[in-house]
Design an enzyme around this catalytic site. Structure first.
Site, PDB file in Angstrom:
ATOM      1  N   GLY A  33       1.085  -1.629   0.102  1.00 50.24           N
ATOM      2  CA  GLY A  33       0.249  -0.148   0.025  1.00 50.24           C
ATOM      3  C   GLY A  33       1.304   1.142   0.127  1.00 50.24           C
ATOM      4  O   GLY A  33       1.427   1.512  -0.433  1.00 50.24           O
ATOM      5  N   ASN A  34       0.271   2.740  -0.010  1.00 50.22           N
ATOM      6  CA  ASN A  34       0.606   3.717   0.295  1.00 50.22           C
ATOM      7  C   ASN A  34       0.862   4.968   1.387  1.00 50.22           C
ATOM      8  O   ASN A  34      -0.519   4.003   1.740  1.00 50.22           O
ATOM      9  CB  ASN A  34       1.224   4.400  -1.419  1.00 50.22           C
ATOM     10  CG  ASN A  34      -0.580   4.661  -1.986  1.00 50.22           C
ATOM     11  OD1 ASN A  34      -1.296   5.767  -1.267  1.00 50.22           O
ATOM     12  ND2 ASN A  34      -0.924   3.890  -3.085  1.00 50.22           N
TER      13      ASN A  34
END
Ligand code: CTP
Ligand code: CA
Length: 232
Positions: A33-34
């Site tokens: 993810g980020n």
């Protein structure tokens, strides 16, 4: 001409805003993810609704309350986001890609949880590239000969190959969108924050500097520029 908050200058317009960060699952419990919180996208959705637009907000893994009067579509991965943006964007007047789509996803998905087999070894994760949604929107518009105003976001850090703005200009040219909102994220600035500073670059060579302030203020500048394009 009244502009900014309070002006119903998007009345009768349909806009699509993407927000948040996509997740790419490795197995049923783990993902890549980020750091995107979705706040800038939500601010864009709220301000567009306040200006009279019919808004579809495509939210990737956000933990924010649904804005009032906005259609919210929830997605997980970049490919989900692409499908939702392409569907909602088909008859839109503007599409704003404020989401942070994962550029890569694991080449393989394990249907059951990946287990440790001994004390030392670790699996190697191979990645494949995800579709570029923004570039795809630009391509579709070019092929159709008509379509929405397309706005991209770019979170950049200066490096040995160029400054934040140089990277922004190069990205605007590469992506072929109409407007690119360039953020300086050196040192993690902007993430999880309610404030943002940016320079909005336009394909006609103009740029608009937005000083550090609420994400709504940046959102209103973006809609001002979109309204101006729609009036052309
Ligand atoms: N974007 C997209 N689809 C992707 C990646 C990015 O639509 N697969 C959009 C983002 O929502 C943003 C714009 O493209 O509006 C720029 O994203 P960015 O990550 O800065 O661009 P990239 O081309 O992925 O370049 P970089 O290598 O710097 O990550
Ligand atoms: Ca990227």
């Amino acid at each position: 001409l009244r502009r900014g908050a309070g002006a119903p200058d998007l009345a009768g317009r349909r806009v699509v805003v993407s927000a948040g960060g996509t997740r790419e699952f490795l197995d049923p419990v783990r993902f890549l993810g980020n750091r995107s919180s979705g706040r800038q996208g939500y601010a864009l959705a709220r301000t567009a609704a306040a200006r009279g637009a019919k808004v579809t907000l495509i939210a990737a893994n956000t933990a924010l309350p649904d804005p009032a009067g906005v259609d919210v579509v929830r997605v997980v991965s970049t490919r989900d986001l692409q499908e939702a943006v392409f569907a909602a964007g088909a008859d839109a007047d503007a599409v704003v890609m404020a989401a942070a789509p994962a550029d890569f996803r694991p080449a393989e998905y394990a249907d059951s949880k990946i287990k440790k087999t001994d004390d030392v070894s670790a699996p190697v994760v191979s990645l494949v590239q995800n579709p570029d949604i923004l570039a795809g929107l630009v391509r579709r518009r070019r092929e159709a000969g008509d379509g929405p105003v397309i706005v991209g976001f770019a979170a950049e850090t200066g490096d040995a190959t160029g400054s934040v703005l140089e990277h922004g200009h190069a990205k605007l040219a590469r992506k072929g969108c109409d407007l690119l909102v360039v953020n300086d994220v050196s040192g993690g600035k902007a993430f999880e924050s309610t404030e943002n500073a940016a320079v909005v670059l336009a394909d006609d060579g103009t740029s608009t500097t937005v000083p550090q302030g609420p994400k709504e203020a940046l959102a209103d500048v973006v809609w001002d520029l979109v309204v101006r394009r729609l009036a052309r």
